[in-house]
Write an enzyme that holds these catalytic residues in place. Structure first.
Site, short mmCIF file in Angstrom:
data_model
loop_
_atom_site.label_atom_id
_atom_site.label_comp_id
_atom_site.label_asym_id
_atom_site.label_seq_id
_atom_site.Cartn_x
_atom_site.Cartn_y
_atom_site.Cartn_z
N ASP A 222 85.23 22.46 67.13
CA ASP A 222 84.60 23.73 66.74
C ASP A 222 83.14 23.50 66.36
O ASP A 222 82.27 24.32 66.67
CB ASP A 222 85.36 24.39 65.59
CG ASP A 222 84.66 25.67 65.15
OD1 ASP A 222 84.55 26.58 65.98
OD2 ASP A 222 84.17 25.74 64.01
N SER B 202 87.92 29.69 66.94
CA SER B 202 86.98 29.00 66.05
C SER B 202 87.41 29.17 64.59
O SER B 202 87.52 28.19 63.84
CB SER B 202 85.58 29.59 66.28
OG SER B 202 84.71 29.26 65.23
N HIS C 265 88.30 33.81 54.98
CA HIS C 265 87.22 33.57 55.95
C HIS C 265 86.66 34.89 56.39
O HIS C 265 87.40 35.81 56.72
CB HIS C 265 87.76 32.81 57.17
CG HIS C 265 86.68 32.21 58.01
ND1 HIS C 265 86.22 30.93 57.83
CD2 HIS C 265 85.97 32.72 59.04
CE1 HIS C 265 85.26 30.68 58.71
NE2 HIS C 265 85.09 31.76 59.45
N ARG D 48 77.73 27.88 71.30
CA ARG D 48 77.85 29.33 71.51
C ARG D 48 76.68 30.07 70.87
O ARG D 48 76.22 31.09 71.39
CB ARG D 48 79.19 29.82 70.92
CG ARG D 48 80.39 29.38 71.77
CD ARG D 48 81.69 29.59 71.02
NE ARG D 48 81.82 30.93 70.52
CZ ARG D 48 82.32 31.24 69.32
NH1 ARG D 48 82.76 30.31 68.50
NH2 ARG D 48 82.40 32.49 68.94
N LYS E 218 89.79 26.18 62.12
CA LYS E 218 89.28 25.66 60.84
C LYS E 218 90.28 25.96 59.73
O LYS E 218 90.54 25.14 58.86
CB LYS E 218 87.94 26.31 60.49
CG LYS E 218 86.80 25.79 61.35
CD LYS E 218 85.46 26.29 60.86
CE LYS E 218 85.19 27.72 61.22
NZ LYS E 218 84.24 27.97 62.27
N1 URA Z 1 82.88 32.59 62.32
C1 URA Z 1 83.42 31.47 62.84
O1 URA Z 1 83.88 30.59 62.11
N2 URA Z 1 83.42 31.34 64.16
C2 URA Z 1 82.95 32.27 65.00
O2 URA Z 1 83.02 32.09 66.19
C3 URA Z 1 82.38 33.45 64.46
C4 URA Z 1 82.37 33.58 63.10
#
Ligand code: URA
Length: 440
Positions: free
Chosen positions: A161, A183, A82, A168, A187
Site C-alpha cells: 500500500d 488500500s 479510518h 496513485r 492497513k
Molecule cells: N485513504 C487511504 O488510506 N487510501 C486511499 O486510497 C484513500 C484514502
C-alpha cells in the site's frame, strides 16, 4: 505470467484470478514490476473496476505484503477508525482520546496528506518532539500506558500500500472504489484491531463526490472487514464544506484541543461525537444512545483531553502544547480574504480550499516536499453564512510570503456568493453495517 498480459486483461474488462492478483502484489512489492506498468494497471482498474472477489483478494494480498500487528498483549477490545480523507479533518485527534477515555484501547495506524487532503501524521508532527514512527514495542507500550497511540505506516507494515498509495497520488488513480477499499482495509486488517469504524467522506472535498459512490465504497469496506472477522461499520459524513474552522497542521491540533475542552465548532464536535459513539457501540459499551452519553461525558469531564495529553507524552511530544495551544506560533505572514459581493455563501469547493491550504505550504506538492506546519487557513464564514461585500471570509497563514497572493486568489475562486440562503446540509448522511444502509 507477464505484467503486460495482466494490464491487457484488466483493460479489456476481464477479472484477474486469485493467483494473478497475489503474484502482481508480491512482484510489485519486491520491486520486480516497474512503476510505469503498475500505473497502467491502476488506470485500467480505474476505468474497468474490480469484482468483489478481486477486491477481497487484492486487500488480503496487500495486508499480507509485510508484517501484521499482533495486539494480543493489550487487554480488552481494541478499536480503530479510518477516514477516507478530507479538508480540516482532525477527527482522529478528538475521537481516539474520547474512545480511550471510555475504557477502550485505540491502536491506530495513520497516513500523511494525500492530494488535497490532510493527514493525521503531519498534524501530529506539528507538536514539538512528537514521534510518529514507532517500533512495534513502543507502539504497544504507548497503547497500554495512554490507552491510545497513533503511528505512521512504519517498518514493514503493508509495504504494497505504501508504494501504491504514493504512485496513485501522482497518476490520477486515487478515486477508484476497489483501489481505495483495498488500500484502507489492507492497513486496517494488518493493524490488528477487533473493531473498525470507517468515516467515509462525501462531497466536493472528498475522493467520492456523491453519497451514492460513498455508500458503494462503504459497503465494500464493511463487507471486507466483516468477512475478516472484524466488527466493522461506516458513517458517511459531509465533506462538501471543510470540517471545523481551521485547516493546516498546527491550526488543526489547536482546534482539536478546543473540541476536547468543549469549546469547538458545532459541526466538528457533532461529527466527532457520532464517530466516537459508533466506535464505542462496536466495542460493546452499550446502546448507541448510551455510547453517545459516554462520549459527551468524556469531553465534559476533561478525561478525553487528558488522554490526548497522555498520548503526546508517551510518543515523546511536548504535552504543554496540548495544555496551552496558544504556544503554537502563528506563521509570520498572513492575509485576509474578503467577500467580493454581498449575499450568502452558497458553496465552498472544498477540494479547491484544500489546494489553497497546500499552496500556503500546509500540504505536499510532490511526494518529497516538506511541510510548513504553521501554514493554513482560518475560516471566518462557511456555507450558509451571510456576508457583506468586503467582509473577511478567511485568514491565510504561511511562512513564505510569495505564496499568499496565489492562495488567496484560489480560495476566492473556490467560494460562491449568491443572493439567497442555501438549504442547510446534513452532517451525517448514513450508517452502513453488515445489515445494510440506514439513511438519516
Ligand atoms: N485513504 C487511504 O488510506 N487510501 C486511499 O486510497 C484513500 C484514502
Amino acid at each position: 505470467m507477464r505484467m503486460y498480459d495482466l494490464i491487457m486483461k484488466k483493460r479489456s474488462g476481464g477479472a484477474l484470478s486469485e493467483e494473478e492478483i497475489r503474484t502482481l502484489i508480491d512482484s510489485y512489492t519486491k520491486g520486480e514490476i516497474p512503476d510505469y506498468q503498475m500505473s497502467a494497471f491502476c488506470m485500467a482498474v480505474y476505468f474497468q473496476g474490480m469484482t468483489d472477489e478481486e477486491t477481497a483478494v487484492l486487500t488480503d494480498a496487500m495486508a499480507n505484503s509485510g508484517d501484521r500487528m499482533d495486539l494480543s498483549e493489550i487487554p480488552g477490545v481494541k478499536v480503530d477508525k479510518h477516514s477516507t480523507g478530507g479538508v480540516g479533518d482532525k477527527t482522529t485527534l478528538i475521537v481516539a482520546p474520547i474512545v480511550a477515555a471510555c475504557g477502550c484501547h485505540v491502536a491506530k495506524m495513520s497516513g500523511r496528506g494525500l492530494g488535497h487532503t490532510g493527514g493525521t501524521i503531519d498534524k501530529m508532527e506539528s507538536i514539538p518532539g512528537m514521534q510518529t514512527s514507532l517500533t512495534r514495542e513502543a507502539f504497544i507500550q504507548a497503547v497500554k500506558d495512554a490507552g491510545l497511540a497513533v503511528t505512521g505506516q512504519s517498518g514493514n507494515m503493508t509495504p504494497a500500500d505504501k508504494k501504491l498509495y504514493a504512485l496513485r497520488d501522482v497518476t490520477a488513480t486515487v478515486e477508484s472504489i476497489p483501489l481505495i477499499a483495498s488500500s484502507v482495509m489492507s492497513k486496517k486488517l494488518a493493524a490488528g484491531s477487533d473493531c473498525i469504524l470507517l468515516d467515509v467522506k462525501t462531497g466536493s472535498g472528498a475522493f467520492m463526490k456523491t453519497v451514492e459512490e460513498s455508500a458503494a465504497l462503504a459497503e465494500k469496506m464493511v463487507a471486507i472487514g466483516t468477512q475478516n472477522g472484524r466488527r466493522t461499520a461506516a458513517l458517511i459524513t459531509n465533506m462538501d464544506v471543510p470540517l471545523g474552522n481551521q485547516i493546516g497542521n498546527s491550526l488543526e491540533v489547536e482546534e482539536a484541543v478546543q473540541v476536547l475542552c468543549g469549546q469547538g465548532p458545532q459541526d466538528l464536535t457533532e461529527v466527532c461525537l457520532a464517530l466516537a459513539a459508533e466506535m464505542l457501540f462496536l466495542a460493546g459499551k452499550g446502546s448507541r444512545d448510551e455510547c453517545l452519553g459516554l462520549a459527551r461525558n468524556a469531553i465534559s469531564s476533561g478525561e478525553a483531553l487528558e488522554r490526548l495529553a497522555a498520548m503526546v507524552r508517551c510518543q515523546g511530544g511536548d504535552e504543554t502544547y496540548i495544555r496551552d495551544p496558544g504556544k503554537f506560533k502563528r506563521a509570520p505572514f498572513s492575509a485576509e480574504v474578503r467577500a467580493s459581493e454581498s449575499g450568502y455563501l452558497t458553496r465552498m469547493d472544498t477540494e479547491g480550499i484544500g489546494i489553497s491550504a497546500m499552496m500556503l505550504g500546509a500540504g505536499r506538492e510532490t511526494k518529497d516536499s516538506g511541510i510548513d506546519y504553521q501554514a493554513g487557513i482560518i475560516l471566518k464564514k462557511k456555507t450558509g453564512d451571510q456576508v457583506e461585500a468586503g467582509e473577511v471570509i478567511s485568514e491565510l497563514f504561511t511562512s513564505q510570503k510569495e505564496r499568499l497572493d496565489m492562495a488567496a486568489q484560489h480560495f476566492l475562486e473556490s467560494v460562491t456568493i449568491r443572493p439567497s440562503r442555501p438549504l442547510p446540509e446534513k452532517l451525517i448522511y448514513a450508517r452502513v453495517t453488515e445489515h445494510g444502509i440506514e439513511y438519516f
